[in-house]
Structures are given as C-alpha cells and as structure tokens.
Design an enzyme around this catalytic site. Structure first.
Site, PDB file in Angstrom:
ATOM      1  N   ASP A 111     -10.743 -18.207  -8.658  1.00 12.36           N
ATOM      2  CA  ASP A 111     -11.679 -17.381  -8.118  1.00 12.36           C
ATOM      3  C   ASP A 111     -12.200 -17.922  -6.709  1.00 12.36           C
ATOM      4  OD1 ASP A 111     -13.073 -15.153  -7.626  1.00 12.36           O
ATOM      5  OD2 ASP A 111     -14.695 -15.649  -8.838  1.00 12.36           O
ATOM      6  N   ASP A 117      -9.874  -8.789  -5.673  1.00 11.40           N
ATOM      7  CA  ASP A 117     -10.196  -9.919  -6.451  1.00 11.40           C
ATOM      8  C   ASP A 117     -10.750 -10.160  -7.657  1.00 11.40           C
ATOM      9  OD1 ASP A 117     -10.715 -13.135  -6.745  1.00 11.40           O
ATOM     10  OD2 ASP A 117     -12.424 -13.127  -5.171  1.00 11.40           O
ATOM     11  N   ARG A 175     -10.436 -19.348   0.168  1.00  9.87           N
ATOM     12  CA  ARG A 175     -10.052 -20.550   1.130  1.00  9.87           C
ATOM     13  C   ARG A 175      -8.462 -20.829   0.781  1.00  9.87           C
ATOM     14  NH1 ARG A 175     -14.362 -23.415  -2.446  1.00  9.87           N
ATOM     15  NH2 ARG A 175     -15.179 -21.249  -2.569  1.00  9.87           N
ATOM     16  N   ASP A 228     -12.825  -7.350  -0.700  1.00  3.55           N
ATOM     17  CA  ASP A 228     -12.748  -8.483  -0.333  1.00  3.55           C
ATOM     18  C   ASP A 228     -11.737  -8.830   0.764  1.00  3.55           C
ATOM     19  OD1 ASP A 228     -13.579 -11.131  -1.037  1.00  3.55           O
ATOM     20  OD2 ASP A 228     -12.157 -11.631  -2.671  1.00  3.55           O
ATOM     21  N   GLU A 272     -10.380 -18.344  -4.086  1.00  2.21           N
ATOM     22  CA  GLU A 272      -8.969 -18.007  -3.734  1.00  2.21           C
ATOM     23  C   GLU A 272      -8.829 -17.774  -2.259  1.00  2.21           C
ATOM     24  OE1 GLU A 272     -11.058 -15.618  -4.725  1.00  2.21           O
ATOM     25  OE2 GLU A 272     -10.651 -14.276  -3.125  1.00  2.21           O
ATOM     26  N   LYS A 328     -13.531 -12.961 -13.022  1.00  5.04           N
ATOM     27  CA  LYS A 328     -14.950 -12.551 -12.882  1.00  5.04           C
ATOM     28  C   LYS A 328     -15.375 -11.735 -14.044  1.00  5.04           C
ATOM     29  CE  LYS A 328     -14.695 -12.318  -7.987  1.00  5.04           C
ATOM     30  NZ  LYS A 328     -15.649 -13.395  -7.804  1.00  5.04           N
ATOM     31  N   LYS A 367      -9.465 -13.148   6.116  1.00  3.81           N
ATOM     32  CA  LYS A 367      -9.198 -13.069   4.742  1.00  3.81           C
ATOM     33  C   LYS A 367      -8.857 -11.666   4.067  1.00  3.81           C
ATOM     34  CE  LYS A 367     -11.364 -13.749   0.014  1.00  3.81           C
ATOM     35  NZ  LYS A 367     -12.428 -14.025  -0.845  1.00  3.81           N
TER      36      LYS A 367
HETATM   37  N1  BES Z   1     -14.689 -12.810  -3.083  1.00  6.48           N
HETATM   38  C1  BES Z   1     -15.443 -13.892  -3.228  1.00  6.48           C
HETATM   39  C2  BES Z   1     -16.820 -13.905  -2.726  1.00  6.48           C
HETATM   40  C3  BES Z   1     -17.701 -12.642  -2.804  1.00  6.48           C
HETATM   41  C4  BES Z   1     -18.661 -12.526  -3.922  1.00  6.48           C
HETATM   42  C5  BES Z   1     -17.756 -11.803  -1.825  1.00  6.48           C
HETATM   43  C6  BES Z   1     -19.392 -11.452  -3.586  1.00  6.48           C
HETATM   44  C7  BES Z   1     -18.487 -10.777  -1.841  1.00  6.48           C
HETATM   45  C8  BES Z   1     -19.278 -10.509  -2.909  1.00  6.48           C
HETATM   46  C9  BES Z   1     -14.715 -15.137  -3.472  1.00  6.48           C
HETATM   47  O1  BES Z   1     -13.541 -15.115  -3.670  1.00  6.48           O
HETATM   48  C10 BES Z   1     -15.197 -15.891  -4.944  1.00  6.48           C
HETATM   49  O2  BES Z   1     -15.073 -15.463  -5.822  1.00  6.48           O
HETATM   50  N2  BES Z   1     -15.910 -16.870  -4.685  1.00  6.48           N
HETATM   51  C11 BES Z   1     -16.545 -17.739  -5.557  1.00  6.48           C
HETATM   52  C12 BES Z   1     -16.497 -19.111  -5.335  1.00  6.48           C
HETATM   53  C13 BES Z   1     -16.494 -20.135  -6.402  1.00  6.48           C
HETATM   54  C14 BES Z   1     -15.499 -20.053  -7.596  1.00  6.48           C
HETATM   55  C15 BES Z   1     -16.577 -21.612  -5.953  1.00  6.48           C
HETATM   56  C16 BES Z   1     -18.030 -17.438  -5.795  1.00  6.48           C
HETATM   57  O3  BES Z   1     -18.684 -17.069  -4.679  1.00  6.48           O
HETATM   58  O4  BES Z   1     -18.639 -17.287  -7.065  1.00  6.48           O
HETATM   59 ZN    ZN Z   2     -12.551 -13.538  -3.044  1.00  8.64          ZN
HETATM   60 MN    MN Z   3     -12.558 -15.054  -5.891  1.00  4.07          MN
END
Ligand code: BES
Ligand code: ZN
Ligand code: MN
Length: 496
Positions: free
Chosen positions: A341, A264, A345, A282, A343, A271, A259
């Site tokens: 968010d 992000d 996946r 990310d 994204e 966020k 990824k």
């Molecule tokens: N890049 C983030 C996950 C992340 C969070 C990585 C903190 C490193 C530190 C990912 O894209 C994300 O935002 N995931 C969301 C998913 C949710 C919207 C279902 C999350 O983890 O909140």
């Molecule tokens: Zn992300």
């Molecule tokens: Mn995200």
C-alpha cells in the site's frame, strides 16, 4: 464553461446586475447613481439588511430600476487577499440560477477583472456527465457573464491567459473526478495525447517500454492489475522552441512529476473497505501535472517545462507483488517492498530518477496523494511540502499564499540521519516503509529523496487537498486540482 465578455462600463438597462461593494465603503459611482434615481432604495436596503460589504456577504433587490435583480456582493477590505477571484466565486454561487448577468468592475484593475472571471468560471465547474435523470430546475444555469470595465481590451487580454489556466484546472478536475473503471492508465494517457493540439509534445511509454527501461518499482505496483501501466512525458518548450514542430532539446527545464495511481486498493496489503472509493483520486498528482501542462501550453508560457506522470493501478491478485518482495528500481537500487500500500513512492522513484537523468532539470517538483499521515498532520488546510532547497520552498510557499493553495514545510533529513535510517532494509538497499506509523509522511518523503540526485527538488504531499467534501472559495466540492494554480503561478517566476 461560463462565457465571459468584457464591455465598456456603461450600465445595461435591464437584466441581472451585480454591484461589488467593499467593506464599509460608500456606494461607488454606478451604484450611487442608481440609488439616487430610485429614492435611496439601495442605501435603505443596505441599512435595513445590515449589509457591511464583508467578503461573501450578499444582498438582493428584485425589480428595481428596470433590473430584474440587483445583487450587491461584499468584497471585504480593499486589500483583502484574492478579493477579485473570491468575488467571482461568490457571484457564481449566488447566480447559479440566472442565465446571464452583468457585473460592474469599477474599482478593479483589468487584471483583477480577469481574476473575477477566473473565480467565477472555476467555481461554476461541475462534473455532471454521468447524471442522466437530473431535473432541469436542479441544473446550474449561468451561461454568460458580462464584465463592465474601464479598459475592456486589457481585461480581455488578461482573461485569455487566465482562461487557459481555468481550462487546465478543469482538465485536471475532470481526470480526478472520473471513476477508475473509466479512467485507467491507458485511458489517462489517451486523454493526454489530446493535449497535442495545444502544442505539447506527448510521449507515451507502455508495459514493454517500461520493462525495457527497467522501471522495476513502478512495474511492481502495476503487476497485480489487468490494466497496463503508462508513463507519459509532456513537453512544453515555450522558451527554447515554441511548439512541437520547432521544439529543440529543452535547456534546464522546470520538471513536474505526478503520482498517477488510477486506483489504489492497497494491493495485497489491502485497504479496509470503508472509504476505499476515495482511492479513485489517487492520481490527483498526475492530474495536477497534466492540468498544469495544459495551462502552460494554453497560455503559451515562455518557459521550458516538462511534465511526467506515472500511471498504474494497484490491485491484489495472483500476479500482485507480495510483502517482502525485492525489486530493482530504474536507478539501480534494490527495494524491499514490505507494504504494497506504500505504492506511490514506488511509482515516483522510477519516474523521478528518469526525469533527472533525461532532462537535467533546473529543479523538480512532484505532486502526490502520498500519505494518509499528512491528513492527520495538516488536515485539509495545507499540503505538506518537503524539499532539499530553501529557495524552492520560499518560492513555492509564496505562490501558494497568493493563489490560496497553501503549503506547510515539513522536515526532511539528509541521507544517513534518523528519519532516513528508518528506511534501511535488512536485505536490500532500501525498504518502502519506515519502522512504524510515526512520521509516516516524512519517511515517505525520505524514500523519494533516496532517488533524487543533487537536483533541487520539492515534494508536495497533497493527500489532504486533492478532494474537497465542501464547497470553498473557487472550488466546488469534489476534485480541486490542487497544484495547478499554485505551479502555474510559480512557473510565471521563471518566464523569459
Ligand atoms: N494513496 C494512499 C494515501 C492516501 C490516503 C491518499 C488517504 C489520500 C487519502 C497511499 O498510497 C497509501 O496508501 N499510503 C499509506 C502508506 C503506509 C502503508 C506506509 C498510508 O498513508 O496509510
Ligand atoms: Zn496511493
Ligand atoms: Mn497506497
């Protein structure tokens, strides 16, 4: 990087000398001789300082026996895991203000001597290209490390492969450390083109090519950004081809997918501001895959391995994907994007499917900073491991233990089972988030699995491991390149 030299065991007359000492073990030959010549000074200091040789314990003696400094470093129990590389790391920390040092490696094999060198160079890494006003005295100084060994030629041979690994780790760390205004998808891809010099075959796909391929979910993430997306395919055909010129079509290659979200923001599902700067890393999954490919090529590994990275920036804008949008993936499945968010996946869905279709992998491993939920679950000790193959799990977990990049297996349900059913959409084939926050890392993995055929596959959620806020082991704080050493070790198990 610290310059590493190997020489026959004879002790130097002066300078900085490092003597490793195992826990509760007597002084080794060299140390014992030095001790005797100087009236038992070493033994007395050890006694006075209660130095026990525990891992990480250190004791300095200055101006003794012609040496400016003698550093005793504890290596713990004789069978302590990773004791060689951790000794190297401890040495790099203790000697950061010396420019040169010699280390006596009696009691270590040639391979272990190379591991000491690996630990030292990994720990001495520093990302300082943007520091222009730092005072000289604040900068680390260690330039040259001489390892005194019984078999220096052998140790040097082992080091040449370990050094390629260290270069791969540092390459990944550099990518991960870069801010997102410097490292955006096109720049990332350009840096990967630089790996051609190692004999890797590099293909870069831009906006137009990705549109033509039909990478609908990956492009949905990218469309809010002014930065164009890229997919990069890196091929190392060390088993069937050798280098780029001779390369044939790989047969059942090992495939690694990363990824690479260079930033992000969350997109329209924005966020919160606090901590958002972390989202420059990310792309750590893509960074690790890149570093791994550099390592495999650098040490001319006898495997066929393909690395693929999906590189995008996730931004909110007038052209960004809206929650509720439905897009078509490369696999043909339609996806309802309920949270922009989620994204990573979406990026992986297209790249994973493409990788399977094109390369018919022996197996596929992907790395991604995929969910915050994996940090809630496992903290910063283990990366989450999700897999449809017990065999893959066993091998990956074992490699992780050996290199100190640990994995913890998490549940993964079959399609149609409870976790998976959460992804059923009211309007499309699948939605990109589960029903609620519960089990967030698992539903993310289930989403990926919807784009995996019958390929043995493992997903590593490295969100808690990609970036360290404290120095630890062979990693200074900052980008860890988690996954490079793990998968390099894992790949060794498949070498011809
Ligand atoms: N890049 C983030 C996950 C992340 C969070 C990585 C903190 C490193 C530190 C990912 O894209 C994300 O935002 N995931 C969301 C998913 C949710 C919207 C279902 C999350 O983890 O909140
Ligand atoms: Zn992300
Ligand atoms: Mn995200």
């Amino acid at each position: 990087m610290v310059e590493i030299l190997f020489a026959k065991s004879a002790l130097p007359k002066d300078g900085v000398l490092v003597l490793p000492l195992a826990e509760d073990a007597p002084l080794r030959e060299d140390a014992a001789a030095l001790n005797e010549r100087h009236d038992g000074a070493l033994a007395k200091a050890i006694e006075a300082a209660s130095f026990k040789g525990k891992a990480g314990q250190s004791l300095n003696l200055y101006h003794i026996g012609g040496y400016k400094r003698v550093l005793l470093l504890g290596t713990g129990k004789a069978d302590a895991p990773r004791r060689a590389e951790l000794l190297g790391a401890a040495l790099a920390t203790s000697l950061s203000q010396e420019s040169e040092a010699s280390l006596v490696t009696t009691g270590f094999s040639a391979d272990e001597a190379a591991q000491i060198a690996l630990g030292a160079s990994l720990r001495a890494y520093r990302f300082d290209k943007y520091r222009t006003t730092e005072k000289e005295e604040a900068k680390p100084k260690l330039k040259k490390l001489k390892l005194l060994c019984a078999a220096p030629k052998e140790a040097e041979a082992a080091w040449s492969s370990a050094k390629a690994l260290a270069n791969g780790v540092d390459f990944a760390r550099d990518l991960v450390s870069e801010p997102a205004n410097i490292l955006y998808p096109a720049e990332f891809a350009e840096r990967l083109e630089g790996l051609k010099k190692l004999g890797l075959k590099i293909e870069v796909y831009g906006q137009k090519e990705l549109e033509k391929l039909g990478f609908g979910t990956m492009l949905a993430v990218s469309q809010g950004s002014v930065r164009e997306p890229r997919m990069v395919v890196m091929q190392w055909l060390g088993a069937s081809g050798g280098d780029e010129k001779k390369a044939k079509k790989p047969k059942e290659p090992l495939v690694f997918v990363g990824k690479g979200v260079t930033f992000d923001t969350g997109g329209i599902s924005l966020k919160p501001a606090a901590g958002m700067e972390d989202m420059k890393w990310d792309m750590a999954g893509a960074g690790a895959v890149s570093g791994l490919m550099a390592a495999l090529a650098g040490r001319k590994a006898k495997v066929d391995a393909i690395g693929l990275v999906g590189l995008v920036e996730n931004m909110p804008s007038g052209s960004a994907t809206r929650p509720g949008d439905v897009v078509k993936s490369y696999a043909g499945k339609t996806v309802e994007i309920l949270n922009t968010d989620a994204e990573g996946r979406l990026v992986l869905a297209d790249v994973l499917y493409y990788a399977q279709e094109r390369f018919a992998p022996k197996f596929m491993v992907n790395l991604a900073t995929l969910t915050g939920a994996i940090i809630v679950g496992l903290g910063h000790e283990y990366a989450g491991l999700f897999s449809n193959s017990d065999e893959l799990v066993e091998k990956l977990v074992a490699s992780g233990e050996i290199v100190g990049e640990k994995l913890w297996r998490m549940p993964l349900a079959k399609e149609g089972e409870a976790y998976d059913k959460e992804l059923d959409s009211a309007i499309a084939d699948v939605k990109n988030i589960g029903g609620g926050r519960a089990g967030g890392s698992i539903t993310a993995a289930q989403f990926l699995q919807r784009f995996v055929n019958n390929t043995p596959w493992a997903h590593l959620d490295i969100a808690g491991m990609a970036w360290a806020t404290k120095d630890a082991g062979v990693n200074p704080k900052g980008a860890t390149a988690f996954g490079v050493r793990l998968l390099d070790h894992f790949a060794r198990g498949f070498e011809a």
